[in-house]
Design a protein around this motif. Structure first.
Motif, PDB file in Angstrom:
ATOM      1  N   LEU A 120      -7.160  11.834  -6.369  1.00 57.56           N
ATOM      2  CA  LEU A 120      -8.322  11.448  -7.490  1.00 57.56           C
ATOM      3  C   LEU A 120      -9.032  12.342  -7.949  1.00 57.56           C
ATOM      4  O   LEU A 120      -9.532  12.273  -8.947  1.00 57.56           O
ATOM      5  N   GLY A 121     -10.071  12.259  -7.265  1.00 64.85           N
ATOM      6  CA  GLY A 121     -11.403  12.515  -7.101  1.00 64.85           C
ATOM      7  C   GLY A 121     -11.533  13.762  -7.818  1.00 64.85           C
ATOM      8  O   GLY A 121     -11.756  14.143  -8.604  1.00 64.85           O
ATOM      9  N   THR A 122     -10.615  14.779  -7.449  1.00 63.69           N
ATOM     10  CA  THR A 122     -10.307  15.987  -7.808  1.00 63.69           C
ATOM     11  C   THR A 122     -10.185  16.296  -9.311  1.00 63.69           C
ATOM     12  O   THR A 122     -10.555  16.567 -10.308  1.00 63.69           O
ATOM     13  N   TRP A 123      -9.289  14.401  -9.538  1.00 61.50           N
ATOM     14  CA  TRP A 123      -8.394  14.848 -11.356  1.00 61.50           C
ATOM     15  C   TRP A 123      -9.680  13.817 -12.005  1.00 61.50           C
ATOM     16  O   TRP A 123     -10.137  14.450 -13.231  1.00 61.50           O
ATOM     17  N   VAL A 124     -10.489  13.463 -11.526  1.00 60.10           N
ATOM     18  CA  VAL A 124     -11.880  12.658 -12.548  1.00 60.10           C
ATOM     19  C   VAL A 124     -12.510  13.571 -12.790  1.00 60.10           C
ATOM     20  O   VAL A 124     -13.152  13.907 -13.845  1.00 60.10           O
ATOM     21  N   PRO A 150      -8.834   1.267  -3.358  1.00 58.79           N
ATOM     22  CA  PRO A 150      -9.143   1.041  -1.374  1.00 58.79           C
ATOM     23  C   PRO A 150      -7.571   2.062  -0.185  1.00 58.79           C
ATOM     24  O   PRO A 150      -7.579   2.419   0.161  1.00 58.79           O
ATOM     25  N   VAL A 151      -6.647   2.191  -1.814  1.00 57.06           N
ATOM     26  CA  VAL A 151      -5.155   2.657  -0.886  1.00 57.06           C
ATOM     27  C   VAL A 151      -5.262   3.787  -1.155  1.00 57.06           C
ATOM     28  O   VAL A 151      -5.035   4.786  -0.010  1.00 57.06           O
ATOM     29  N   ALA A 152      -5.908   4.679  -2.053  1.00 53.27           N
ATOM     30  CA  ALA A 152      -6.423   5.943  -2.124  1.00 53.27           C
ATOM     31  C   ALA A 152      -7.705   6.635  -1.010  1.00 53.27           C
ATOM     32  O   ALA A 152      -7.497   7.348  -0.247  1.00 53.27           O
ATOM     33  N   GLU A 153      -8.159   5.851  -0.723  1.00 54.54           N
ATOM     34  CA  GLU A 153      -9.564   5.231   0.195  1.00 54.54           C
ATOM     35  C   GLU A 153      -8.872   5.824   1.895  1.00 54.54           C
ATOM     36  O   GLU A 153      -9.321   6.749   2.797  1.00 54.54           O
ATOM     37  N   GLU A 154      -7.921   4.952   1.939  1.00 54.56           N
ATOM     38  CA  GLU A 154      -7.503   5.269   3.230  1.00 54.56           C
ATOM     39  C   GLU A 154      -6.218   6.296   3.643  1.00 54.56           C
ATOM     40  O   GLU A 154      -5.956   6.218   4.639  1.00 54.56           O
ATOM     41  N   THR A 155      -6.242   7.179   1.875  1.00 56.85           N
ATOM     42  CA  THR A 155      -5.126   8.466   2.723  1.00 56.85           C
ATOM     43  C   THR A 155      -5.949   9.632   2.500  1.00 56.85           C
ATOM     44  O   THR A 155      -6.458   9.599   1.449  1.00 56.85           O
ATOM     45  N   HIS A 209       0.644  -1.275  -0.039  1.00 59.32           N
ATOM     46  CA  HIS A 209      -0.046   0.188  -0.369  1.00 59.32           C
ATOM     47  C   HIS A 209       0.722   0.816  -0.131  1.00 59.32           C
ATOM     48  O   HIS A 209       0.840   2.223  -0.759  1.00 59.32           O
ATOM     49  N   LEU A 210       1.974   1.369   0.428  1.00 53.20           N
ATOM     50  CA  LEU A 210       2.990   2.219   0.743  1.00 53.20           C
ATOM     51  C   LEU A 210       3.948   2.844  -0.841  1.00 53.20           C
ATOM     52  O   LEU A 210       3.649   4.339  -0.591  1.00 53.20           O
ATOM     53  N   ARG A 211       3.990   1.315  -0.885  1.00 53.73           N
ATOM     54  CA  ARG A 211       4.797   1.500  -2.801  1.00 53.73           C
ATOM     55  C   ARG A 211       3.490   2.104  -3.455  1.00 53.73           C
ATOM     56  O   ARG A 211       4.172   2.775  -4.412  1.00 53.73           O
ATOM     57  N   LEU A 212       2.991   1.296  -3.676  1.00 54.30           N
ATOM     58  CA  LEU A 212       1.125   2.195  -4.242  1.00 54.30           C
ATOM     59  C   LEU A 212       0.998   3.672  -4.149  1.00 54.30           C
ATOM     60  O   LEU A 212       0.566   4.371  -5.253  1.00 54.30           O
ATOM     61  N   GLU A 213       0.677   4.305  -3.342  1.00 55.79           N
ATOM     62  CA  GLU A 213       0.333   5.622  -2.469  1.00 55.79           C
ATOM     63  C   GLU A 213       1.611   6.475  -3.143  1.00 55.79           C
ATOM     64  O   GLU A 213       0.815   7.386  -3.826  1.00 55.79           O
ATOM     65  N   SER A 214       3.021   5.856  -2.620  1.00 56.28           N
ATOM     66  CA  SER A 214       3.852   5.955  -3.419  1.00 56.28           C
ATOM     67  C   SER A 214       4.215   6.682  -4.541  1.00 56.28           C
ATOM     68  O   SER A 214       4.006   7.623  -5.735  1.00 56.28           O
ATOM     69  N   MET A 232       0.929   6.338  -6.832  1.00 51.68           N
ATOM     70  CA  MET A 232       0.421   7.373  -7.081  1.00 51.68           C
ATOM     71  C   MET A 232      -0.024   8.399  -7.305  1.00 51.68           C
ATOM     72  O   MET A 232      -0.327   9.266  -8.687  1.00 51.68           O
ATOM     73  N   ARG A 233       0.567   9.152  -6.380  1.00 49.43           N
ATOM     74  CA  ARG A 233       1.397  10.483  -6.193  1.00 49.43           C
ATOM     75  C   ARG A 233       2.185  11.123  -7.484  1.00 49.43           C
ATOM     76  O   ARG A 233       2.134  11.740  -8.125  1.00 49.43           O
ATOM     77  N   LEU A 234       3.299   9.938  -8.255  1.00 42.96           N
ATOM     78  CA  LEU A 234       3.737  10.109  -9.022  1.00 42.96           C
ATOM     79  C   LEU A 234       2.810   9.745 -10.822  1.00 42.96           C
ATOM     80  O   LEU A 234       3.735  11.017 -11.234  1.00 42.96           O
TER      81      LEU A 234
END
Length: 718
Positions: free
Chosen positions: A523-527, A512-517, A457-462, A464-466
């Motif tokens: 992401l919602g703003t981007w969509v 789910p990872v994005a929902e936890e942070t 999850h930590l890796r995915l979060e990082s 996703m920000r990129l």
């Protein structure tokens, strides 16, 4: 008057020399004697300063000359002094490198110095030193004169002043003689201990003994009383009324002119106030101010101690991290005082259910930690977790409010999961976060696969920000088809992540990872921004676009949501009726009144609202009729069994009937077979969305579908 009487007598003796001369002479002699005594008594006493000390030393510092004045000043005879090194007059500990008499390169000097007498008493003197040179001009010794410094006070005045200082001191003063009998105390002694001079003088210091001392205390005090250096420390004393009190004590000795110990004096202070302040500071540093339970700092210390004991004894233990739900919403609704009282009540409930040896700490606003330092097996930790959850099933009464809360508990066990406190706390946090994803209160043990998922999850979060900055994200559009005409009447914008190495990443992995942070907000703003940008691009090319549905996270749903959406619509010149906002049932649990107010603002702007995944979460039907929702979406979980699964058919029929009564449009998700489609159409379902018609496609593919006016379902509908 006496002088007048003498003069009168002298006149009388001149006028009456023949009259009783012997008697007159005797009277005159007596008066003259009285006058002389009177004059002597009125004459001020002249203090004779002690003679200066003169001595000579050679170039190595040894005495080769010693005057009578030096004998009087220091108490050493000439025989005792000659041949001694000058250091014998110095205070203890003085090194030869600092001997002023031997600093020949400084020439003649006059300075104030501290010197020691034979009695051991130290005194300040004025030193004049003259360097003696031989015929070759080389220094071969010094001649020294030491003079007593002028005293600003007489000996009597100094005694009075010192007595006054001692008497007025805030410190207690006690002086004992060689037999350890108290011979003098000051007023602070009486104020601190309660003993008057009459009650204390003549007794020993044992009247203050409490018996609360370390084993070496008496030996240290005895050594100080015998002159082996001063002693200072903190001890517990006993007042006259029996009360114990902490005191800071200094013991020193007084020597007579022969160097013998004549008295011992002790200075002491009552440090109760300081100890109380220190205790308060310790409590603030180690305990939660609201509940009085240990805080994170003290908890870490206690757990470290427990782990060290477990290593020595090869025993087992567990940590339980307990996250209480609804504390924040209760505080926001009823006030922070009610929220605080609720936290205190929960702490008392937990403490009463645990063993004395178990540790209960509060580490966050709504988070408690239980440390079970001794358990036989991991199932015992589960029993404790179940007991704590059971305590929260009943309402907690705070003032006039019966409050319900739940909890999620994460459990880690040692030595199975590790033996380092930071890692164990981290593992328990991972477990409690996983447990919190369920609707009901529950507990969950940590396992290694949880840790792997947490790292993933930590890796995915990082990454996703990129991805947000590297344009790896894109929107795909899944068509919604009318079950009446077979035409495309809308689409749902679905986020896709095209990873540079892994290819397309499933939304079920990264959402789910994005929902936890807080990343879900970005992401919602981007969509929303991308969907409006795409609609504007289609409109500019002359395409007539159906309504595009955009999913909203519950975390996006706040009081500022309407103005944020309005800003995006205005920026891309998109009409509100071209956008549908899809929300999930989890949003309804955040406080219906606040949610309804925001929904009303969105609908007033011209936006339409759809309730996604209906039936999978928790919906209060009493509130559902108040929500300004235009569309209900039947979740794929109830579509997959149609038309053969009896329960799925019953649920689908109930949802359609309810939506029709509420005059809401019905969309079925996950339709994959013609049988499902026919059953839903017969029920009265309005639209379908699923692989039977099309998966989610790129923007260009969706545009092509619209251009072809694709009607692939017409055959199945006829």
């Amino acid at each position: 008057m006496l002088e007048a009487r003498v003069e009168q007598c002298l006149r009388l003796s001149h006028d009456a020399q023949q009259q009783d001369g012997a008697q007159l002479a005797a009277t005159l002699a007596q008066l003259q004697q009285e006058l002389q005594q009177l004059r002597g008594a009125s004459r001020p006493q002249i203090r004779v300063a002690p003679p200066d000390a003169l001595f000579e030393i050679d170039d190595d510092g040894f005495l080769i000359g010693w005057s009578h004045g030096a004998e009087q000043m220091f108490g050493y005879s000439e025989t005792e002094a000659l041949g001694q090194h000058i250091l014998f007059l110095y205070p203890p500990g003085q090194s030869q490198a600092k001997v002023a008499e031997l600093q020949f390169d400084q020439g003649d000097i006059a300075i104030d110095v501290l010197r020691r007498k034979k009695s051991g008493m130290l005194t300040w003197l004025r030193m004049h030193r003259h360097v003696i040179s031989n015929q070759a001009g080389q220094a071969c010794g010094t001649a020294v004169r030491l003079s007593a410094l002028s005293e600003p006070l007489s000996d009597v005045d100094k005694v009075k002043l010192h007595a006054r200082i001692i008497e007025d001191s805030d410190q207690g003063v006690m002086i004992t003689d060689a037999q350890e009998r108290i011979v003098s105390i000051n007023s602070s002694f009486s104020r601190i201990t309660g003993y008057s001079p009459f009650e204390a003088i003549g007794r020993t210091p044992d009247l203050l003994r409490s018996g609360v001392h370390d084993p070496d205390f008496r030996a240290k005090v005895r050594a100080a009383m015998r002159g082996y250096g001063s002693w200072r420390g903190e001890i517990i004393g006993r007042r006259k009324n029996g009360e114990l009190f902490p005191q800071d004590v200094t013991l020193s000795v007084v020597r007579d002119e022969y160097g013998e110990i004549s008295h011992v004096f002790s200075l002491f202070s009552d440090i109760s106030v300081h100890k109380d302040a220190e205790a308060r500071m310790q409590r603030m540093a180690n305990y939660d101010t609201l509940t009085g339970l240990p805080n994170r700092c003290l908890l870490n210390q206690l757990v470290d101690q427990g782990l060290a004991e477990a290593k020595r004894q090869s025993t087992h233990g567990a940590l339980l991290v307990i996250d209480i739900s609804r504390i924040g919403s209760i505080s926001d609704t009823l006030g922070h005082e009610v929220g605080d009282q609720l936290v205190i009540a929960i702490g008392k409930l937990f403490r009463g259910a645990l063993r004395d040896a178990d540790i209960l700490a509060r580490v966050d606003n709504s988070k408690f930690v239980v440390a079970l330092l001794h358990i036989e097996k991991r199932e015992h930790a589960a029993n404790v977790a179940q007991k704590l959850l059971h305590l929260l099933e009943a309402p907690i009464q705070i003032d006039a409010h019966a409050l319900y809360v739940g909890a999620s508990i994460g459990i880690t066990v040692y030595p199975e999961d590790g033996m380092e406190a930071p890692a164990l706390f981290r593992f328990a946090d991972v477990a409690v976060a996983k447990a919190a994803q369920t609707i009901e209160s529950t507990f969950l043990f940590y396992r290694e696969d949880m840790n792997r998922r947490a790292k993933e999850h930590l890796r995915l979060e990082s990454e996703m920000r990129l991805a947000l900055g590297d344009k790896e994200l894109e929107l795909h559009y899944q068509p919604k088809v009318s079950l009446d005409t077979g035409r495309i009447v809308g689409a749902e914008a679905l986020l896709r992540w095209k990873h540079p190495r892994r290819g397309m990443v499933s939304p079920g992995v990264f959402i789910p990872v994005a929902e936890e942070t807080s990343l879900i907000l970005e992401l919602g703003t981007w969509v929303l921004d991308e969907a409006c940008r795409q609609i504007r691009a289609w409109e500019d090319r002359g395409l007539h676009m159906p309504v595009i549905a955009v999913n909203l996270s519950a975390r996006q749903f706040d009081a500022h949501l309407p103005e944020r959406i309005a800003a995006v619509l205005e920026r891309y010149r998109v009409r509100p009726d071209q956008i549908m906002l899809e929300i999930t049932e989890s949003l309804l649990m955040r406080g219906a009144d606040n949610v309804i107010a925001i929904m009303d603002q969105l609908v007033a702007m011209g936006l339409s609202l759809a309730l996604d995944d209906f039936g999978t979460g928790y919906s209060s039907l009493a509130y559902l009729k108040k929500f300004p929702i235009s569309t209900l979406k039947i979740d794929r979980a109830f579509v997959i069994g149609l038309p053969f699964e009896e329960n799925d058919c019953a649920i689908a029929r109930a949802i359609v009937t309810m939506a029709q009564q509420l005059r809401q449009e019905i969309v079925a998700e996950g339709v994959e077979t013609a049988e499902q489609m026919r059953f839903l159409r017969e029920l009265g379902c309005d639209q379908l969305q699923g692989y039977l018609f099309s998966p989610a496609v790129t923007a260009s593919e969706f545009e092509a579908m619209l251009g072809e006016d694709r009607r692939l379902l017409l055959a199945a509908l006829t």
